[in-house]
Design a protein around this motif. Structure first.
Motif, short mmCIF file in Angstrom:
data_model
loop_
_atom_site.label_atom_id
_atom_site.label_comp_id
_atom_site.label_asym_id
_atom_site.label_seq_id
_atom_site.Cartn_x
_atom_site.Cartn_y
_atom_site.Cartn_z
N LYS A 2 40.21 41.12 28.09
CA LYS A 2 39.73 42.40 28.59
C LYS A 2 40.79 43.08 29.44
O LYS A 2 40.98 44.29 29.39
CB LYS A 2 38.45 42.19 29.40
CG LYS A 2 37.26 41.79 28.54
CD LYS A 2 36.01 41.68 29.37
CE LYS A 2 34.81 41.34 28.51
NZ LYS A 2 33.57 41.25 29.31
N PHE A 5 43.33 44.84 27.11
CA PHE A 5 42.91 45.99 26.30
C PHE A 5 42.51 47.20 27.13
O PHE A 5 42.62 48.34 26.68
CB PHE A 5 41.75 45.58 25.39
CG PHE A 5 42.19 44.81 24.17
CD1 PHE A 5 42.10 43.43 24.14
CD2 PHE A 5 42.74 45.47 23.09
CE1 PHE A 5 42.51 42.74 23.03
CE2 PHE A 5 43.14 44.77 21.99
CZ PHE A 5 43.03 43.40 21.96
N ARG A 6 41.98 46.99 28.35
CA ARG A 6 41.47 48.12 29.14
C ARG A 6 42.55 49.17 29.41
O ARG A 6 42.32 50.36 29.19
CB ARG A 6 40.87 47.62 30.44
CG ARG A 6 39.48 47.02 30.24
CD ARG A 6 38.90 46.55 31.54
NE ARG A 6 37.56 46.00 31.33
CZ ARG A 6 36.83 45.46 32.30
NH1 ARG A 6 37.31 45.40 33.54
NH2 ARG A 6 35.63 44.98 32.02
N GLU A 43 35.87 46.78 23.12
CA GLU A 43 36.22 45.37 23.31
C GLU A 43 35.16 44.46 22.69
O GLU A 43 35.47 43.43 22.08
CB GLU A 43 36.38 45.06 24.79
CG GLU A 43 37.63 45.67 25.41
CD GLU A 43 37.73 45.35 26.89
OE1 GLU A 43 36.72 44.90 27.46
OE2 GLU A 43 38.81 45.55 27.46
#
Length: 245
Positions: A2, A5-6, A43
């Motif tokens: 996470k 990707f954020r 996600e």
């Protein structure tokens, strides 16, 4: 994952939203929350895709394992089939050989020959070898017929003593002990100088023992040891006598 990707999704989505005319003030918390939710949704979708891919990979591996097992079973079955075919072929060859011997025996036994001159040269050798082959193959009934025919038609042959002995052995193998004793005694009486005499005496004793004639068996063992002390048959006779005690 996470945390990786954020920033990427935030960096990609913010220019898109700005390009579409959506005003997203930096201090607008609602817009930030919405972007975060979209990133989280992406996600989640990505995670689900990974899970689906892993499940598919597991199914592929399971199918591969089943395929390998099925292939191994087929190879084993193929090998077993080949062995069975070879055994069947060998059995047919043995039956064919036995049938030929029986056919020869019938041809020799039924028409009684007037003399050994009635057969072509070397015929007595072939007949003797056929007789011995039948015995070695365990076809004792055929060997009885063939050896009897040999002795009938070639009584003065150099192999007559051996033929008489193997005729006795054929009867012995058929558990026809009375006939065996008779033939072994003829080895002793008709061919007293034959090297087969000690073996014949041993088999006479064994035949008596097989039918419960223990006194006769002991006497024959003792006679064998006395007359032929250096023979291998005498050594066997000593062991047999020791078992009586």
């Amino acid at each position: 994952m996470k945390q990786q990707f954020r920033p990427i999704f935030a960096f990609v989505l913010l220019p898109v939203l700005l390009f579409c005319g959506c005003k997203v003030p930096l201090d607008d918390r609602q817009a930030v929350v919405e972007v975060k939710n979209q990133v989280a949704s992406l996600e989640k979708t990505l995670a689900e895709s990974v899970m689906v891919q892993q499940a598919l990979q597991k199914q592929v591996e399971d199918l591969q394992r089943r395929f390998d097992e099925a292939r191994d079973q087929l190879l084993k079955q193929d090998q077993r089939i080949r062995v069975l075919v070879e055994e069947a072929t060998e059995g047919r060859e043995q039956r064919s050989s036995r049938e030929k011997l029986v056919e020869r025996a019938e041809k020799v036994v039924e028409p009684r020959l007037e003399s050994s001159a009635a057969l072509p040269g070397g015929a007595h050798e072939r007949l003797y070898e056929d007789s011995l082959t039948a015995y070695r193959n365990g076809d004792y009934e055929t060997s009885v017929k063939l050896f009897a025919a040999y002795l009938r038609d070639f009584p003065d042959s150099s192999r007559a003593a051996n033929a008489r002995y193997w005729l006795g052995e054929s009867y012995y193998s058929l558990a026809q002990y009375a006939q065996a004793i008779s033939e072994f005694k003829r080895v002793q009486s008709d061919f007293p100088k034959s090297p087969k005499v000690p073996d014949a005496l041993l088999k006479i004793a064994m035949s008596f023992q097989a039918i419960g004639g223990f006194d006769a068996a002991r006497a024959t063992y003792a006679a064998l040891i006395q007359k032929y002390p250096a023979s291998s048959s005498a050594a066997k006779a000593k062991k047999a006598l020791a078992n009586f005690e």
